[in-house]
Design a protein around this motif. Sequence first.
Motif, PDB file in Angstrom:
ATOM      1  N   ILE A   5      62.014  23.662  91.994  1.00  0.00           N
ATOM      2  CA  ILE A   5      62.412  21.830  92.421  1.00  0.00           C
ATOM      3  C   ILE A   5      62.013  21.375  90.373  1.00  0.00           C
ATOM      4  N   SER A  46      53.094  22.555 103.374  1.00  0.00           N
ATOM      5  CA  SER A  46      53.286  22.540 101.663  1.00  0.00           C
ATOM      6  C   SER A  46      52.668  22.683 100.891  1.00  0.00           C
ATOM      7  N   LEU A  89      53.233  19.408  95.362  1.00  0.00           N
ATOM      8  CA  LEU A  89      54.022  18.129  94.854  1.00  0.00           C
ATOM      9  C   LEU A  89      54.354  17.937  96.276  1.00  0.00           C
ATOM     10  N   ALA A  90      54.479  17.820  97.047  1.00  0.00           N
ATOM     11  CA  ALA A  90      55.340  17.281  98.292  1.00  0.00           C
ATOM     12  C   ALA A  90      53.934  15.995  98.482  1.00  0.00           C
ATOM     13  N   TYR A  91      54.795  15.333  99.017  1.00  0.00           N
ATOM     14  CA  TYR A  91      54.382  14.348  99.974  1.00  0.00           C
ATOM     15  C   TYR A  91      55.316  13.384 100.744  1.00  0.00           C
ATOM     16  N   CYS A  99      61.461  18.699 102.506  1.00  0.00           N
ATOM     17  CA  CYS A  99      60.321  18.172 101.880  1.00  0.00           C
ATOM     18  C   CYS A  99      60.448  17.719 101.014  1.00  0.00           C
ATOM     19  N   TYR A 107      59.980  16.186  97.524  1.00  0.00           N
ATOM     20  CA  TYR A 107      58.329  16.390  95.837  1.00  0.00           C
ATOM     21  C   TYR A 107      58.293  15.038  95.840  1.00  0.00           C
ATOM     22  N   ASP A 108      57.210  15.280  94.453  1.00  0.00           N
ATOM     23  CA  ASP A 108      57.918  14.290  93.740  1.00  0.00           C
ATOM     24  C   ASP A 108      56.317  15.186  92.512  1.00  0.00           C
ATOM     25  N   SER A 109      57.487  15.523  91.036  1.00  0.00           N
ATOM     26  CA  SER A 109      57.099  16.454  90.229  1.00  0.00           C
ATOM     27  C   SER A 109      56.989  16.240  88.965  1.00  0.00           C
ATOM     28  N   GLU A 140      54.938  25.990  95.291  1.00  0.00           N
ATOM     29  CA  GLU A 140      55.688  25.041  96.237  1.00  0.00           C
ATOM     30  C   GLU A 140      56.020  26.508  97.385  1.00  0.00           C
ATOM     31  N   CYS A 154      57.507  24.916 101.922  1.00  0.00           N
ATOM     32  CA  CYS A 154      58.123  24.385 102.913  1.00  0.00           C
ATOM     33  C   CYS A 154      58.101  24.760 104.116  1.00  0.00           C
TER      34      CYS A 154
END
Length: 429
Positions: free
Chosen positions: A213, A252, A255-257, A305, A307-309, A325, A327
Amino acid sequence: DDTVRIIFAHSEDDPNDENDLRWHGTEGRGVKFMYLLNAVTKPDLSGNIITRDMIQTNYHVPPQVTTYRCKAFTLSNLGKKHHMIKFESHIQRGMEPYVHHILVYKCPPLSKEWINKDYFCYLNGREVAPCGSVFFGWEYGGQDFYFPDNVGMPIGEPEDDATYIMEVHYNNPELRSDLVDSSGMRITFTPDLRKYDAGLLTTGVQIGPTHMIPPHETDFVNTGFCQAECLEQGLKDMPGQQVKVFAAWQHSHLLAYAMTTKHLRNGKEIEPFADDQAYDFNYQQIRLLRKEVPLKMGDSLITQCTYDSTSRTNLTLGGEATTDEMCISFIFYYPRMPLDGCLADPIFDTIPEIKDMKPPEQVKFLQGYNWKDRHARLLFRNNMEKTKYRSSCYARNPSFLNFKTVDRLRPTEIYHPPQRDCQKDNGQV
């Protein structure tokens, strides 16, 4: 169906009227995570039932961020086949912030010297490391799990000489040296067999450094999948060449939302097994499906998945640490088929500089990218869209492991959920 965060406050004193609402104080407040549309009804488990604990015993957690500690157990002394009908975590009070997950794997038999012995999971050779066959487990925020009343997970079968390896992941970012733990799992089982044997299928992205990611991204998507060709290995000899899925468990990290376990039939996407657009690491509960869904020959699975990184400055890799991370989706179904899992990970054949490198070399090269450059990140996204994947398909009994280089699995037709029944009138629902 998303994870909902409920903020609550209460007072010990009832108000006299709406103008007499009183402060709840510092103790009368909190936050609760839940699936509002997925309530769990606790069944009556009275009768011929047995419980057994799989517990660490006064383990002194080392002062390091990530520790994987294992302990081996056997259930061969049950004498005959039983059905596990419930499992639950047993987290020692005060250790809740430090126990990240507990997984129990059903593995080939170990020698007697390893039974009831605890050890570092991945520092004692492959023979005693957890195998890929997850049997049950618990993740941070999870609750007790009850099997449907016609299904049980088989244990103690006459031909079953398996060793059950319990893996406890400790997350100790403060590097504390005073943590002593006796957490683990409790199983409830019965010799009164239910109609069907349950199975558990693992699918998603292969855990490892090829799961990447980039930093500074608000909505980076990774996918793993299970091809129809792999599922057919398990389904071909089942009654009607199908099984029925009754629960899904998505996993996850930080970072996963958003997470979705997609279900494809003959290439076309149908209603997903699980879709959580507000995924929260702090609440990883197994979802019981509202109705059982058949998994048939020709079906395939995609685990996605998002992610917000933006909090990271370099690549985040797939791995065992909480700051790495994952998934992964675990699919509960019946009747049990001879298939344990199917995973996939990218090989980056679309990036000429690294396509012939091994994963550690690929990581080293990509860590040198200028990830602040939006164009560099866009180029990486485009390459991820086009790269081929290495898919794996495996089972413990009978044992097989197949690898194959394939194109990324994509649905030929996208699923669109039906419009909700809510009627709107003057802007109100």
